[in-house]
Scaffold this motif. Structure first.
Motif, PDB file in Angstrom:
ATOM      1  N   VAL A 148      30.218  12.004  17.673  1.00  0.00           N
ATOM      2  CA  VAL A 148      31.237  12.075  16.617  1.00  0.00           C
ATOM      3  C   VAL A 148      31.947  13.418  16.647  1.00  0.00           C
ATOM      4  CG1 VAL A 148      31.577  12.208  14.114  1.00  0.00           C
ATOM      5  CG2 VAL A 148      30.244  10.338  15.091  1.00  0.00           C
ATOM      6  N   ASN A 149      31.225  14.486  16.906  1.00  0.00           N
ATOM      7  CA  ASN A 149      31.871  15.793  16.949  1.00  0.00           C
ATOM      8  C   ASN A 149      32.818  15.920  18.139  1.00  0.00           C
ATOM      9  OD1 ASN A 149      30.923  17.926  14.775  1.00  0.00           O
ATOM     10  ND2 ASN A 149      29.225  16.520  15.150  1.00  0.00           N
ATOM     11  N   LEU A 150      32.509  15.259  19.236  1.00  0.00           N
ATOM     12  CA  LEU A 150      33.474  15.161  20.329  1.00  0.00           C
ATOM     13  C   LEU A 150      34.673  14.324  19.901  1.00  0.00           C
ATOM     14  CD1 LEU A 150      30.997  14.605  23.302  1.00  0.00           C
ATOM     15  CD2 LEU A 150      32.319  16.669  22.829  1.00  0.00           C
ATOM     16  N   PHE A 151      34.411  13.270  19.127  1.00  0.00           N
ATOM     17  CA  PHE A 151      35.466  12.413  18.587  1.00  0.00           C
ATOM     18  C   PHE A 151      36.375  13.208  17.645  1.00  0.00           C
ATOM     19  CE2 PHE A 151      36.864   8.910  15.657  1.00  0.00           C
ATOM     20  CZ  PHE A 151      37.565   8.165  16.590  1.00  0.00           C
ATOM     21  N   PHE A 152      35.798  14.120  16.861  1.00  0.00           N
ATOM     22  CA  PHE A 152      36.605  15.002  16.018  1.00  0.00           C
ATOM     23  C   PHE A 152      37.621  15.772  16.859  1.00  0.00           C
ATOM     24  CE2 PHE A 152      33.033  15.551  12.627  1.00  0.00           C
ATOM     25  CZ  PHE A 152      33.462  14.413  11.964  1.00  0.00           C
ATOM     26  N   GLU A 153      37.154  16.310  17.990  1.00  0.00           N
ATOM     27  CA  GLU A 153      38.051  17.077  18.854  1.00  0.00           C
ATOM     28  C   GLU A 153      39.145  16.186  19.432  1.00  0.00           C
ATOM     29  OE1 GLU A 153      37.864  20.455  19.255  1.00  0.00           O
ATOM     30  OE2 GLU A 153      36.340  20.291  17.685  1.00  0.00           O
ATOM     31  N   LEU A 154      38.777  14.975  19.848  1.00  0.00           N
ATOM     32  CA  LEU A 154      39.751  14.016  20.377  1.00  0.00           C
ATOM     33  C   LEU A 154      40.773  13.645  19.316  1.00  0.00           C
ATOM     34  CD1 LEU A 154      40.670  12.090  22.642  1.00  0.00           C
ATOM     35  CD2 LEU A 154      38.991  10.440  21.794  1.00  0.00           C
ATOM     36  N   ASN A 155      40.304  13.435  18.091  1.00  0.00           N
ATOM     37  CA  ASN A 155      41.199  13.094  16.986  1.00  0.00           C
ATOM     38  C   ASN A 155      42.215  14.212  16.740  1.00  0.00           C
ATOM     39  OD1 ASN A 155      42.025  11.771  14.385  1.00  0.00           O
ATOM     40  ND2 ASN A 155      41.008  13.558  13.506  1.00  0.00           N
TER      41      ASN A 155
END
Length: 241
Positions: A104-111
């Motif tokens: 999810v924290n990688l997803f935060f960066e992608l977002n």
């Protein structure tokens, strides 16, 4: 490392399993009040996954006792500033994250990156949807709010987020929150125009990712000598340095 688990529901039990696998010891499993201060004082670090009405007291008690504490409890952030001030006053160590999952924290960066790319394309509107299990007490999820705030940071069109989604105006980012039996957590962001739709999505299959991230954050905070309020981004730098 000796860990106090503040909140011993499904997440607390999964964190316990992961912690034991990583050779840590659980000295307190706290589900109800009052707090067992004697056992808490034996902890090197505390992990709070309790309920909104208990989180502030759990965290502040740890800071008063000079115990580093991480919290993944959502729904109490109207008191977050007070905890930050207490951390500073007590020279404590604290991490809050709406979601400790490494994915999810990688997803935060992608977002954030996608929001930056899309900011100048006014023909696209943004929708955000989250789905969780029926036992989740708050809506929208803390993860959804974190995603929404990151989009607002990059896109001046949106001045706030709005839940329920159908009540949003053109300057509010709509969040749809659904509660479905035994869903671990799904978050999806969609940029929609009359021509096409661009979507990114994160789906959790088990609670293990959240639990592993929480234990890794606790290990990181325990080994951090400098006092302060930290973020999961600080923890992730360990893996990217």
């Amino acid at each position: 490392m000796r860990i106090a688990l503040l909140g011993y529901g499904k997440m607390g039990k999964t964190i316990e399993q992961i912690a034991l696998q990583r050779k840590h010891t659980i000295v307190l499993k706290q589900s109800a009040t009052p707090m067992d201060i004697t056992k808490l004082q034996n902890a090197d670090v505390a992990i709070d996954f309790s309920i909104p009405k208990a989180a502030f007291n759990n965290i502040s008690t740890c800071l008063d006792l000079n115990i580093p504490v991480i919290s993944g409890t959502t729904g109490w952030l109207d008191q977050y500033h007070e905890i930050c001030e207490l951390t500073k006053t007590k020279k404590g160590r604290f991490i809050y994250a709406s979601n400790f999952s490494l994915g999810v924290n990688l997803f935060f960066e992608l977002n954030s990156k996608l929001a930056q790319l899309m900011a100048n394309f006014k023909e696209y509107s943004v929708d955000l949807e989250e789905i969780h299990h029926t036992e989740k007490l708050d809506a929208p999820s803390g993860t959804a709010i974190t995603l929404a705030e990151a989009i607002m940071d990059e896109n001046e069109r949106y001045i706030s987020w709005k839940y329920p989604a159908n009540e949003a105006n053109k300057n509010q980012l709509p969040i749809e929150a659904k509660r479905i039996e035994d869903v671990k957590g799904t978050h999806q962001i969609a940029y929609k125009s009359n021509i096409d739709t661009i979507e990114i999505k994160h789906t959790a299959h088990t609670r293990d990712g959240f639990a592993l991230g929480a234990v890794i954050a606790a290990e990181w905070l325990y080994n951090k000598s400098n006092p302060g309020v930290y973020l999961m981004k600080d923890v992730l730098k360990t893996f990217t340095a």
